[in-house]
Design a protein around this motif. Structure first.
Motif, PDB file in Angstrom:
ATOM      1  N   GLY A 261      14.675  22.503   1.458  1.00  0.00           N
ATOM      2  CA  GLY A 261      13.839  21.888   0.856  1.00  0.00           C
ATOM      3  C   GLY A 261      13.181  20.774   0.763  1.00  0.00           C
ATOM      4  N   LEU A 262      13.268  20.078  -0.935  1.00  0.00           N
ATOM      5  CA  LEU A 262      12.889  18.538  -1.215  1.00  0.00           C
ATOM      6  C   LEU A 262      13.227  19.170  -2.569  1.00  0.00           C
ATOM      7  N   SER A 263      14.534  17.961  -3.218  1.00  0.00           N
ATOM      8  CA  SER A 263      14.951  17.939  -4.225  1.00  0.00           C
ATOM      9  C   SER A 263      14.704  16.416  -4.577  1.00  0.00           C
ATOM     10  N   LEU A 264      13.696  15.963  -5.185  1.00  0.00           N
ATOM     11  CA  LEU A 264      12.847  14.420  -5.776  1.00  0.00           C
ATOM     12  C   LEU A 264      13.116  14.082  -6.921  1.00  0.00           C
ATOM     13  N   ASN A 265      13.930  12.970  -7.272  1.00  0.00           N
ATOM     14  CA  ASN A 265      14.644  12.332  -8.800  1.00  0.00           C
ATOM     15  C   ASN A 265      14.157  11.768  -8.857  1.00  0.00           C
TER      16      ASN A 265
ATOM     17  N   TYR B  57      19.346  11.734   3.030  1.00  0.00           N
ATOM     18  CA  TYR B  57      18.976  11.435   1.467  1.00  0.00           C
ATOM     19  C   TYR B  57      18.750  10.139   1.258  1.00  0.00           C
ATOM     20  N   TRP B  58      17.265  10.219   0.885  1.00  0.00           N
ATOM     21  CA  TRP B  58      16.069   8.993   0.960  1.00  0.00           C
ATOM     22  C   TRP B  58      16.185   8.042  -0.466  1.00  0.00           C
ATOM     23  N   TRP B  59      16.429   6.807  -0.700  1.00  0.00           N
ATOM     24  CA  TRP B  59      16.165   6.296  -2.110  1.00  0.00           C
ATOM     25  C   TRP B  59      14.905   4.884  -1.272  1.00  0.00           C
ATOM     26  N   LEU B  60      13.758   5.515  -2.441  1.00  0.00           N
ATOM     27  CA  LEU B  60      12.491   4.550  -2.446  1.00  0.00           C
ATOM     28  C   LEU B  60      12.026   3.089  -3.413  1.00  0.00           C
ATOM     29  N   TYR B  61      12.499   2.241  -3.250  1.00  0.00           N
ATOM     30  CA  TYR B  61      11.798   1.148  -3.914  1.00  0.00           C
ATOM     31  C   TYR B  61      11.347   0.956  -4.996  1.00  0.00           C
ATOM     32  N   PRO B  62      11.854   1.119  -6.318  1.00  0.00           N
ATOM     33  CA  PRO B  62      13.253   0.927  -7.023  1.00  0.00           C
ATOM     34  C   PRO B  62      13.871   2.769  -7.463  1.00  0.00           C
ATOM     35  N   ASN B  63      13.099   3.109  -8.072  1.00  0.00           N
ATOM     36  CA  ASN B  63      13.123   4.395  -8.277  1.00  0.00           C
ATOM     37  C   ASN B  63      13.202   5.946  -7.842  1.00  0.00           C
TER      38      ASN B  63
ATOM     39  N   SER C 184       0.788  -1.173  -0.270  1.00  0.00           N
ATOM     40  CA  SER C 184      -0.102  -0.006   0.258  1.00  0.00           C
ATOM     41  C   SER C 184       0.774   0.981  -0.275  1.00  0.00           C
ATOM     42  N   PHE C 185       0.356   2.664  -0.652  1.00  0.00           N
ATOM     43  CA  PHE C 185       1.056   3.805  -0.754  1.00  0.00           C
ATOM     44  C   PHE C 185       1.716   3.771   0.672  1.00  0.00           C
ATOM     45  N   SER C 186       1.442   3.276   2.094  1.00  0.00           N
ATOM     46  CA  SER C 186       1.136   4.419   3.086  1.00  0.00           C
ATOM     47  C   SER C 186       2.243   3.701   3.502  1.00  0.00           C
ATOM     48  N   ASP C 187       2.388   2.195   3.300  1.00  0.00           N
ATOM     49  CA  ASP C 187       3.138   1.120   4.103  1.00  0.00           C
ATOM     50  C   ASP C 187       4.809   1.953   3.192  1.00  0.00           C
ATOM     51  N   TRP C 188       4.520   1.762   1.981  1.00  0.00           N
ATOM     52  CA  TRP C 188       6.007   2.273   1.057  1.00  0.00           C
ATOM     53  C   TRP C 188       6.822   3.422   1.630  1.00  0.00           C
ATOM     54  N   ILE C 189       5.394   4.764   2.276  1.00  0.00           N
ATOM     55  CA  ILE C 189       5.908   5.853   2.671  1.00  0.00           C
ATOM     56  C   ILE C 189       6.251   6.216   3.928  1.00  0.00           C
ATOM     57  N   LYS C 190       6.111   5.551   4.828  1.00  0.00           N
ATOM     58  CA  LYS C 190       5.549   5.331   6.265  1.00  0.00           C
ATOM     59  C   LYS C 190       7.017   5.593   6.912  1.00  0.00           C
ATOM     60  N   ASP C 191       8.247   5.236   6.278  1.00  0.00           N
ATOM     61  CA  ASP C 191       9.769   5.307   7.147  1.00  0.00           C
ATOM     62  C   ASP C 191       9.769   6.880   6.961  1.00  0.00           C
ATOM     63  N   VAL C 192       9.751   7.571   5.788  1.00  0.00           N
ATOM     64  CA  VAL C 192       9.643   8.662   4.728  1.00  0.00           C
ATOM     65  C   VAL C 192       9.153   9.446   6.037  1.00  0.00           C
TER      66      VAL C 192
ATOM     67  N   TYR D  39      29.477   9.944   8.482  1.00  0.00           N
ATOM     68  CA  TYR D  39      28.507   9.884   7.000  1.00  0.00           C
ATOM     69  C   TYR D  39      27.343   8.374   7.738  1.00  0.00           C
ATOM     70  N   GLU D  40      25.847   8.683   7.642  1.00  0.00           N
ATOM     71  CA  GLU D  40      25.290   7.313   8.116  1.00  0.00           C
ATOM     72  C   GLU D  40      24.631   6.776   6.978  1.00  0.00           C
ATOM     73  N   THR D  41      24.938   5.483   6.633  1.00  0.00           N
ATOM     74  CA  THR D  41      23.769   4.769   5.826  1.00  0.00           C
ATOM     75  C   THR D  41      22.611   3.653   7.170  1.00  0.00           C
ATOM     76  N   GLU D  42      21.277   4.104   6.774  1.00  0.00           N
ATOM     77  CA  GLU D  42      20.641   3.376   7.701  1.00  0.00           C
ATOM     78  C   GLU D  42      19.492   1.997   6.438  1.00  0.00           C
ATOM     79  N   LEU D  43      19.054   0.967   6.705  1.00  0.00           N
ATOM     80  CA  LEU D  43      17.996   0.626   5.570  1.00  0.00           C
ATOM     81  C   LEU D  43      17.436   0.134   5.828  1.00  0.00           C
ATOM     82  N   PHE D  44      15.478   0.228   5.055  1.00  0.00           N
ATOM     83  CA  PHE D  44      14.428  -0.135   6.003  1.00  0.00           C
ATOM     84  C   PHE D  44      14.095  -1.191   4.779  1.00  0.00           C
ATOM     85  N   GLU D  45      12.849  -1.363   4.830  1.00  0.00           N
ATOM     86  CA  GLU D  45      11.834  -2.665   4.494  1.00  0.00           C
ATOM     87  C   GLU D  45      12.711  -2.436   2.526  1.00  0.00           C
ATOM     88  N   THR D  46      12.318  -1.737   2.316  1.00  0.00           N
ATOM     89  CA  THR D  46      12.296  -1.449   0.838  1.00  0.00           C
ATOM     90  C   THR D  46      12.905   0.190   0.262  1.00  0.00           C
ATOM     91  N   SER D  47      13.674   0.926   0.963  1.00  0.00           N
ATOM     92  CA  SER D  47      14.091   1.761   1.786  1.00  0.00           C
ATOM     93  C   SER D  47      15.624   2.005   2.085  1.00  0.00           C
TER      94      SER D  47
END
Ligand code: FES
Ligand SMILES: [Fe+2]
Length: 351
Positions: A267-271, A252-258, A148-156, A213-221
């Motif tokens: 503010g926010l720069s979205l790629n 710097y958030w990356w959400l699977y896949p792209n 679901s969208f809310s699950d995908w975005i929840k960590d952010v 510099y830190e890196t944290e892992l989440f289920e799909t991000s």
């Protein structure tokens, strides 16, 4: 298909064929339809907007009518003509081939020459509708969501809750479109590590504390955190938040896949990383402002320069993938956790 060892200290990176084999590319992209994709900001759409987009080789249209946003197919239900090629404002969609007419919610309204057709119109004559969600005025769509969208975005959502994201203003002057000669996954690989910053981004390296510099892992991000050097703007994070007391210059958030969501004090720069072919990728930048005064400063200052520095690296690595002497590499256990996580998700999804 390919195994990426769970243990990063032993694991080997993705084999080069993943980046250059058309069949692997097609099979990966065919699964993108179960993910969420960014399509725009609500302020970009007037009433009765018709906005054609191609997502993962699928022809879609975003419409706004009666204040409601929808994502419908751009393929005529008669004989498959593409309905709309230009952005426009109008109340109906008329197929240029034989005149089939649809309303902006995808319903068939009229079709000449079908007076004697039996069982016509049926549900199948309406345009298929896809899932659409709006998050802080950013519009996302999915053809067949696995999460679901809310699950995908929840960590952010949770981590960035200290920002007033609802106030972000779309800034069209920050739109950028780059087509690069490299596989999309190489671009993501490069994004997911700060290992290269001192070598590739000399100016950015003067804004961030490399050793922190830190890196944290989440289920799909994956979240990477850049700590500000002296004099560089950082977030004012309230007490009680897990990052309170840290001088964070960038999330710097990356959400699977792209999707990449880069939060800076301004503010926010979205790629968005759009795979076009196995060796061509389009990178789309959008910018949303929270504090104009801080634009152009710190880690999120000269993004155009950082982007070109990254593109040079990624295109060069793509040539390297075609070499018969390179098969696969290893990960730095401390600096490349994000890349390893991405490869694990990718290969799990391609089994
Ligand atoms: S293909 Fe659209 S009306 Fe025929
Ligand atoms: Fe980079």
């Amino acid at each position: 298909m390919v195994e990426i060892d769970l243990d990063i200290t032993r694991a080997k990176t993705l084999p080069s064929k993943f980046y250059i084999d058309s069949q692997i590319f097609q099979s990966t992209i065919s699964k993108f339809k179960s993910n969420w994709t960014f399509v725009g900001h609500t302020s970009q759409f007037d009433e009765n907007s018709i906005f054609p987009i191609t997502i993962n080789q699928e022809q879609l249209i975003i419409t706004k009518s009666d204040g409601e946003f929808r994502c419908i197919s751009n393929v005529c239900t008669h004989r498959g003509m593409i309905l709309q090629t230009e952005e426009e404002c109008k109340k109906t969609l008329i197929c240029p081939y034989h005149g089939r007419t649809f309303s902006l919610d995808g319903r068939l309204k009229n079709m000449p020459g079908f007076e004697n057709a039996v069982d016509f119109p049926s549900e199948n004559d309406n345009l298929p509708i896809f899932d659409l969600e709006i998050w802080n005025d950013l519009i996302f769509v999915s053809q067949d969501p696995e999460l679901s969208f809310s699950d995908w975005i929840k960590d952010v959502n949770e981590r960035m809750s200290f920002l007033d994201l609802g106030k972000m203003a779309y800034d069209s002057s920050r739109e950028r479109y780059y087509t690069i000669n490299a596989n999309w996954a190489l671009y993501v690989d490069n994004y997911l590590e700060g290992f290269h910053i001192p070598f590739v981004h000399k100016d950015l390296n003067n804004a961030l504390e490399y050793n922190q510099y830190e890196t944290e892992l989440f289920e799909t991000s994956v979240l990477q955190i850049g700590i500000a050097q002296e004099g560089v703007p950082y977030f004012d994070i309230p007490e009680g938040h897990q990052d309170s007391g840290k001088k964070i210059a960038a999330y710097y958030w990356w959400l699977y896949p792209n999707l990449m969501l880069n939060f800076y004090p301004w503010g926010l720069s979205l790629n968005l990383v759009k795979p076009i072919t196995v060796d061509t990728t389009e990178i789309c930048y959008s910018g949303f402002i929270l504090d104009k005064e801080l634009l152009g400063k710190g880690a999120g200052g000269d993004l155009d320069k950082v982007e070109l520095e990254d593109q040079f690296i990624v295109e060069s690595c793509h040539l390297g993938m075609k070499s018969s002497s390179y098969k696969r590499g290893r990960y730095s256990p401390t600096m490349e956790k994000g890349v390893h996580h991405f490869h694990r998700i990718l290969t799990d999804n391609n089994d």
